[in-house]
Design a protein around this motif. Structure first.
Motif, short mmCIF file in Angstrom:
data_model
loop_
_atom_site.label_atom_id
_atom_site.label_comp_id
_atom_site.label_asym_id
_atom_site.label_seq_id
_atom_site.Cartn_x
_atom_site.Cartn_y
_atom_site.Cartn_z
N UNK A 188 11.72 -16.97 14.15
CA UNK A 188 11.19 -16.35 12.95
C UNK A 188 9.96 -15.50 13.27
N UNK A 189 9.21 -15.92 14.28
CA UNK A 189 8.04 -15.13 14.68
C UNK A 189 8.45 -13.73 15.12
N UNK A 190 9.64 -13.63 15.71
CA UNK A 190 10.13 -12.32 16.14
C UNK A 190 10.30 -11.38 14.95
N UNK A 191 10.73 -11.92 13.82
CA UNK A 191 10.91 -11.11 12.60
C UNK A 191 9.55 -10.63 12.11
N UNK A 192 8.56 -11.52 12.10
CA UNK A 192 7.20 -11.13 11.68
C UNK A 192 6.63 -10.06 12.61
N UNK A 193 6.83 -10.24 13.90
CA UNK A 193 6.31 -9.27 14.86
C UNK A 193 7.02 -7.92 14.75
N UNK A 194 8.31 -7.94 14.51
CA UNK A 194 9.09 -6.70 14.43
C UNK A 194 8.85 -5.93 13.14
N UNK A 195 8.73 -6.63 12.03
CA UNK A 195 8.63 -5.97 10.72
C UNK A 195 7.21 -5.86 10.20
N UNK A 196 6.30 -6.57 10.82
CA UNK A 196 4.93 -6.60 10.33
C UNK A 196 4.70 -7.82 9.47
N UNK A 197 3.49 -8.07 9.20
CA UNK A 197 3.13 -9.28 8.45
C UNK A 197 2.74 -8.94 7.02
N UNK A 198 3.59 -8.13 6.40
CA UNK A 198 3.38 -7.76 5.00
C UNK A 198 4.65 -8.03 4.22
N UNK A 199 4.49 -8.47 2.99
CA UNK A 199 5.62 -8.79 2.13
C UNK A 199 6.52 -7.58 1.97
N UNK A 200 7.80 -7.77 2.19
CA UNK A 200 8.76 -6.68 2.04
C UNK A 200 9.09 -6.40 0.58
N UNK A 201 8.57 -7.22 -0.33
CA UNK A 201 8.76 -6.98 -1.76
C UNK A 201 7.58 -6.24 -2.38
N UNK A 202 6.36 -6.73 -2.11
CA UNK A 202 5.20 -6.16 -2.79
C UNK A 202 4.15 -5.55 -1.86
N UNK A 203 4.24 -5.79 -0.55
CA UNK A 203 3.35 -5.15 0.41
C UNK A 203 2.05 -5.87 0.74
N UNK A 204 1.78 -7.01 0.13
CA UNK A 204 0.56 -7.75 0.45
C UNK A 204 0.76 -8.52 1.75
N UNK A 205 -0.31 -8.95 2.41
CA UNK A 205 -0.15 -9.75 3.63
C UNK A 205 0.72 -10.97 3.38
N UNK A 206 1.59 -11.25 4.34
CA UNK A 206 2.53 -12.37 4.19
C UNK A 206 2.69 -13.07 5.52
N UNK A 207 3.08 -14.32 5.46
CA UNK A 207 3.29 -15.08 6.68
C UNK A 207 4.56 -15.91 6.67
#
Length: 52
Positions: free
Chosen positions: A1-20
């Motif tokens: 799952x960390x690979x997804x965060x690293x590849x897409x960034x650590x921002x919500x894909x729905x609203x754009x706020x920081x996400x984890x």
């Protein structure tokens, strides 16, 4: 799952706020825990607490 965060960034894909969190689009309860969808990046989304 960390690979997804690293590849897409650590921002919500729905609203754009920081996400984890990485969430399944098609839940494991529907696809089954042994399904190929469990770790398929196309079935995962980076999402914040509010959108979750």
């Amino acid at each position: 799952m960390r690979e997804v965060l690293d590849a897409r960034g650590r921002f919500c894909e729905c609203c754009g706020v920081p996400a984890r969190h990485v969430h399944h689009i098609i839940p494991c309860s529907i696809s089954g825990i042994a399904s190929e969808l469990v770790f398929d990046p196309a079935n995962l989304i980076v999402i914040c607490n509010d959108c979750h």
